[in-house]
Design a protein around this motif. Structure first.
Motif, PDB file in Angstrom:
ATOM      1  N   TYR A 153      35.373  41.576  39.437  1.00 46.54           N
ATOM      2  CA  TYR A 153      35.867  41.602  40.813  1.00 46.54           C
ATOM      3  C   TYR A 153      34.735  42.033  41.737  1.00 46.54           C
ATOM      4  CZ  TYR A 153      36.612  46.693  40.165  1.00 46.54           C
ATOM      5  OH  TYR A 153      36.456  48.033  39.906  1.00 46.54           O
ATOM      6  N   PRO A 190      40.923  41.685  43.738  1.00 44.72           N
ATOM      7  CA  PRO A 190      42.306  41.628  43.264  1.00 44.72           C
ATOM      8  C   PRO A 190      43.284  41.157  44.333  1.00 44.72           C
ATOM      9  CG  PRO A 190      41.241  43.583  42.400  1.00 44.72           C
ATOM     10  CD  PRO A 190      40.272  42.963  43.372  1.00 44.72           C
ATOM     11  N   LYS A 194      45.863  37.937  44.138  1.00 46.66           N
ATOM     12  CA  LYS A 194      47.308  38.071  44.322  1.00 46.66           C
ATOM     13  C   LYS A 194      47.829  37.062  45.335  1.00 46.66           C
ATOM     14  CE  LYS A 194      47.389  43.022  43.227  1.00 46.66           C
ATOM     15  NZ  LYS A 194      47.566  44.392  43.783  1.00 46.66           N
ATOM     16  N   VAL A 207      48.033  41.594  38.499  1.00 43.37           N
ATOM     17  CA  VAL A 207      46.591  41.720  38.681  1.00 43.37           C
ATOM     18  C   VAL A 207      46.246  43.208  38.688  1.00 43.37           C
ATOM     19  CG1 VAL A 207      44.610  41.173  40.132  1.00 43.37           C
ATOM     20  CG2 VAL A 207      46.604  39.648  40.115  1.00 43.37           C
ATOM     21  N   ARG A 208      45.321  43.598  37.827  1.00 45.11           N
ATOM     22  CA  ARG A 208      44.917  45.006  37.832  1.00 45.11           C
ATOM     23  C   ARG A 208      43.472  45.164  37.374  1.00 45.11           C
ATOM     24  NH1 ARG A 208      48.360  45.189  33.131  1.00 45.11           N
ATOM     25  NH2 ARG A 208      47.198  45.733  31.238  1.00 45.11           N
ATOM     26  N   LYS A 209      42.827  46.195  37.890  1.00 43.90           N
ATOM     27  CA  LYS A 209      41.475  46.525  37.478  1.00 43.90           C
ATOM     28  C   LYS A 209      41.511  47.214  36.117  1.00 43.90           C
ATOM     29  CE  LYS A 209      39.800  47.214  42.221  1.00 43.90           C
ATOM     30  NZ  LYS A 209      39.201  48.193  43.176  1.00 43.90           N
ATOM     31  N   MET A 215      38.621  42.873  36.159  1.00 47.44           N
ATOM     32  CA  MET A 215      40.060  42.845  36.411  1.00 47.44           C
ATOM     33  C   MET A 215      40.683  41.857  35.452  1.00 47.44           C
ATOM     34  SD  MET A 215      40.443  40.618  39.941  1.00 47.44           S
ATOM     35  CE  MET A 215      39.514  39.096  40.209  1.00 47.44           C
ATOM     36  N   ILE A 217      44.258  39.311  34.949  1.00 44.83           N
ATOM     37  CA  ILE A 217      45.456  38.686  35.510  1.00 44.83           C
ATOM     38  C   ILE A 217      46.299  38.305  34.311  1.00 44.83           C
ATOM     39  CG2 ILE A 217      46.330  36.772  36.899  1.00 44.83           C
ATOM     40  CD1 ILE A 217      42.671  37.613  37.197  1.00 44.83           C
TER      41      ILE A 217
END
Length: 222
Positions: A153, A190, A194, A207-209, A215, A217
């Motif tokens: 990211y 992120p 999204k 979606v997260r780090k 990141m 998905i």
């Protein structure tokens, strides 16, 4: 910081060789771990689609981890796939379970599936039009398909990007240091991802780090 695009394909054979020889074990393991955590107690059966497979790192890992799956890797770079095919020749136990296809999405002709899982590692940031990837996933993922995309990211500034290069790639060849820096600048955030997922109807994906540069998905197609 605005996104700065980089070339979509690694077509230089020397660049591909340097990339393939690099040690990405930590990031590759992180992706496989994320899949296991997202889909615990799951034993994949059937076809797995690996988009932007490069030299085949994740294709081989998934084929090893899930002996009842078959992996189809897709990439636009002939140089990368030449390395992937050469690697496959030395893995007799996997030859019949891994297949590599060359082509640019979305025009590449991909078998219809259905797919047990769709995965992609470090491909999204190369795409000048990321919506192409989400549209393809939306098309090929039937209900129940497990989806995991991992990528970089974008940091807040070129200075932060350079700091990540020094932290993680200070001892790597110059070509890898340069590519890592430009990849960070070309990556999405992120929040951008999204918004794109909502637009194509993949809002069920999360979606997260997962680190200071990666990141994921992830989710199951509903």
């Amino acid at each position: 910081m605005k996104r700065r695009l980089e070339p979509e394909l690694m077509e230089d054979p020397l660049q591909a060789e340097v990339y393939a020889a690099a040690d990405f074990a930590e990031a590759d393991s992180l992706m496989l771990q994320a899949f296991n955590e997202a889909f615990p107690e799951v034993e994949l059966q059937g076809p797995v689609l690996d988009l932007g497979c490069g030299p085949g790192n994740m294709a081989f890992r998934f084929a090893e981890r899930f002996p009842r799956c078959q992996v189809i890797g897709v990439d636009g770079s002939a140089a990368m796939l030449a390395i992937a095919d050469q690697r496959k020749k030395s893995r007799a136990e996997l030859i019949d379970r891994i297949r590599f296809l060359q082509g640019i999405i979305p025009k590449v002709r991909i078998p219809a599936g259905p797919y047990a899982a769709i995965i992609s590692n470090s491909f999204l940031h190369h795409l000048h039009r990321p919506e192409v990837l989400w549209g393809l996933i939306s098309h090929y993922a039937q209900p129940g398909c497990q989806i995991l995309i991992m990528d970089l990211y974008r940091p807040d500034s070129p200075q932060q990007a350079q700091g990540l290069v020094e932290k993680y790639a200070s001892s790597e060849p110059e070509v890898l240091r340069r590519d890592f820096y430009h990849s960070l600048l070309a990556a999405l955030t992120p929040d951008e991802v999204k918004q794109q997922l909502a637009t194509v109807g993949l809002g069920e994906l999360v979606v997260r780090k997962t680190s200071d540069r990666h990141m994921i998905i992830v989710g199951q197609k509903s």
